[in-house]
Design a protein around this motif. Structure first.
Motif, PDB file in Angstrom:
ATOM      1  N   PHE A  48      -1.881   8.601  -6.352  1.00 47.61           N
ATOM      2  CA  PHE A  48      -1.933   7.575  -7.404  1.00 47.61           C
ATOM      3  C   PHE A  48      -3.361   7.259  -7.872  1.00 47.61           C
ATOM      4  CE2 PHE A  48       2.286   6.596  -5.600  1.00 47.61           C
ATOM      5  CZ  PHE A  48       3.023   6.584  -6.777  1.00 47.61           C
ATOM      6  N   LYS A  49      -4.346   7.962  -7.310  1.00 49.10           N
ATOM      7  CA  LYS A  49      -5.743   7.786  -7.723  1.00 49.10           C
ATOM      8  C   LYS A  49      -6.178   6.309  -7.684  1.00 49.10           C
ATOM      9  CE  LYS A  49      -5.925  11.902 -10.554  1.00 49.10           C
ATOM     10  NZ  LYS A  49      -4.701  12.546 -10.794  1.00 49.10           N
ATOM     11  N   VAL A  50      -6.103   5.724  -6.501  1.00 52.13           N
ATOM     12  CA  VAL A  50      -6.489   4.324  -6.356  1.00 52.13           C
ATOM     13  C   VAL A  50      -7.998   4.166  -6.534  1.00 52.13           C
ATOM     14  CG1 VAL A  50      -4.510   3.784  -4.866  1.00 52.13           C
ATOM     15  CG2 VAL A  50      -6.684   4.425  -3.831  1.00 52.13           C
ATOM     16  N   THR A  51      -8.404   2.956  -6.863  1.00 50.89           N
ATOM     17  CA  THR A  51      -9.825   2.678  -7.084  1.00 50.89           C
ATOM     18  C   THR A  51     -10.575   2.598  -5.761  1.00 50.89           C
ATOM     19  OG1 THR A  51      -9.585   0.280  -6.970  1.00 50.89           O
ATOM     20  CG2 THR A  51      -9.212   1.318  -9.132  1.00 50.89           C
ATOM     21  N   ARG A  52     -11.889   2.589  -5.857  1.00 49.80           N
ATOM     22  CA  ARG A  52     -12.725   2.488  -4.655  1.00 49.80           C
ATOM     23  C   ARG A  52     -12.421   1.193  -3.891  1.00 49.80           C
ATOM     24  NH1 ARG A  52     -18.988   3.876  -4.456  1.00 49.80           N
ATOM     25  NH2 ARG A  52     -18.033   5.656  -5.441  1.00 49.80           N
ATOM     26  N   PHE A  53     -12.293   0.090  -4.601  1.00 47.63           N
ATOM     27  CA  PHE A  53     -11.985  -1.184  -3.954  1.00 47.63           C
ATOM     28  C   PHE A  53     -10.614  -1.123  -3.266  1.00 47.63           C
ATOM     29  CE2 PHE A  53     -10.051  -5.409  -3.999  1.00 47.63           C
ATOM     30  CZ  PHE A  53     -10.982  -6.105  -3.249  1.00 47.63           C
ATOM     31  N   GLU A  54      -9.630  -0.507  -3.923  1.00 45.15           N
ATOM     32  CA  GLU A  54      -8.301  -0.371  -3.320  1.00 45.15           C
ATOM     33  C   GLU A  54      -8.363   0.513  -2.081  1.00 45.15           C
ATOM     34  OE1 GLU A  54      -5.503  -0.931  -7.286  1.00 45.15           O
ATOM     35  OE2 GLU A  54      -6.436   1.020  -6.901  1.00 45.15           O
ATOM     36  N   ILE A 114       0.649  -4.650  -3.235  1.00 45.99           N
ATOM     37  CA  ILE A 114      -0.257  -5.043  -4.326  1.00 45.99           C
ATOM     38  C   ILE A 114      -0.876  -3.804  -4.986  1.00 45.99           C
ATOM     39  CG2 ILE A 114      -2.471  -6.175  -4.833  1.00 45.99           C
ATOM     40  CD1 ILE A 114      -1.659  -8.271  -2.655  1.00 45.99           C
ATOM     41  N   VAL A 115      -1.228  -2.815  -4.174  1.00 55.18           N
ATOM     42  CA  VAL A 115      -1.875  -1.614  -4.704  1.00 55.18           C
ATOM     43  C   VAL A 115      -0.875  -0.673  -5.382  1.00 55.18           C
ATOM     44  CG1 VAL A 115      -3.133   0.502  -4.051  1.00 55.18           C
ATOM     45  CG2 VAL A 115      -3.813  -1.713  -3.085  1.00 55.18           C
ATOM     46  N   PHE A 116       0.290  -0.441  -4.755  1.00 61.78           N
ATOM     47  CA  PHE A 116       1.164   0.628  -5.221  1.00 61.78           C
ATOM     48  C   PHE A 116       2.300   0.207  -6.143  1.00 61.78           C
ATOM     49  CE2 PHE A 116      -0.629   2.566  -1.303  1.00 61.78           C
ATOM     50  CZ  PHE A 116      -1.268   3.634  -1.930  1.00 61.78           C
ATOM     51  N   VAL A 117       2.805  -1.011  -6.038  1.00 54.78           N
ATOM     52  CA  VAL A 117       3.946  -1.409  -6.870  1.00 54.78           C
ATOM     53  C   VAL A 117       3.643  -1.280  -8.364  1.00 54.78           C
ATOM     54  CG1 VAL A 117       5.376  -3.395  -7.552  1.00 54.78           C
ATOM     55  CG2 VAL A 117       5.197  -2.746  -5.151  1.00 54.78           C
ATOM     56  N   PRO A 118       2.490  -1.740  -8.839  1.00 54.55           N
ATOM     57  CA  PRO A 118       2.229  -1.554 -10.282  1.00 54.55           C
ATOM     58  C   PRO A 118       2.219  -0.075 -10.700  1.00 54.55           C
ATOM     59  CG  PRO A 118       0.677  -3.131  -9.351  1.00 54.55           C
ATOM     60  CD  PRO A 118       1.416  -2.527  -8.197  1.00 54.55           C
ATOM     61  N   ARG A 119       1.701   0.785  -9.851  1.00 58.10           N
ATOM     62  CA  ARG A 119       1.651   2.217 -10.185  1.00 58.10           C
ATOM     63  C   ARG A 119       3.056   2.835 -10.177  1.00 58.10           C
ATOM     64  NH1 ARG A 119      -3.277   1.044  -7.946  1.00 58.10           N
ATOM     65  NH2 ARG A 119      -5.031   2.203  -8.815  1.00 58.10           N
ATOM     66  N   ILE A 120       3.870   2.424  -9.223  1.00 55.63           N
ATOM     67  CA  ILE A 120       5.248   2.932  -9.171  1.00 55.63           C
ATOM     68  C   ILE A 120       6.030   2.395 -10.359  1.00 55.63           C
ATOM     69  CG2 ILE A 120       7.392   2.872  -7.834  1.00 55.63           C
ATOM     70  CD1 ILE A 120       5.588   2.815  -5.300  1.00 55.63           C
ATOM     71  N   GLY A 121       5.769   1.138 -10.743  1.00 54.60           N
ATOM     72  CA  GLY A 121       6.424   0.552 -11.915  1.00 54.60           C
ATOM     73  C   GLY A 121       6.145   1.330 -13.167  1.00 54.60           C
ATOM     74  N   VAL A 122       4.929   1.801 -13.332  1.00 59.14           N
ATOM     75  CA  VAL A 122       4.568   2.611 -14.508  1.00 59.14           C
ATOM     76  C   VAL A 122       5.355   3.912 -14.510  1.00 59.14           C
ATOM     77  CG1 VAL A 122       2.678   3.944 -15.560  1.00 59.14           C
ATOM     78  CG2 VAL A 122       2.274   1.598 -14.779  1.00 59.14           C
TER      79      VAL A 122
END
Length: 125
Positions: A48-54, A114-122
């Motif tokens: 999912f290519k998370v950000t550095r902060f994530e 918090i990190v993955f649900v928005p990405r899965i939603g997309v």
């Protein structure tokens, strides 16, 4: 007199640390479960290519859960060594240590959501 504690002077204690991790891996199913879950999270982070902060939040969460599992295991083994018979205080100590793991795992799960649900939603749209 030889001592189990002083059998290896090299490595600044790393060999003992690795032995403890290997022992936990061999004997503790929950540690193996959390390690596998951590590997899935890391794979998902790349996917999912998370950000550095994530990444920092995810890695810190995984480390917290694994460290909690090792501390819990050490506490349980120490209590069993000191008080092998059933005792209310020994049970309370073990329950508190297990609670530590539950809190760290729940915290990690919330961070993962918090990190993955928005990405899965997309992906589901």
């Amino acid at each position: 007199m030889s001592s189990v504690w002083n059998d290896n002077k090299k490595g600044i204690g790393f060999s003992h640390a690795w032995a403890g991790i290997r022992q936990t891996l061999k004997t503790e199913m929950n540690f193996r479960f959390h390690l596998a879950a951590g590997c899935i999270v890391i794979f998902s982070g790349f996917l999912f290519k998370v950000t550095r902060f994530e990444w920092m939040a995810l890695i810190l969460s995984i480390g917290l859960v694994l460290a909690s599992e090792i501390i819990n295991t050490a506490i349980e083994k120490m209590v069993d060594y000191i008080k092998p018979d059933i005792h209310p205080s020994a049970k309370a100590i073990k329950d508190m240590a297990a609670g530590m793991v539950m809190i760290s795992a729940a915290t990690a799960a919330i961070i993962g959501l918090i990190v993955f649900v928005p990405r899965i939603g997309v992906l589901l749209q």
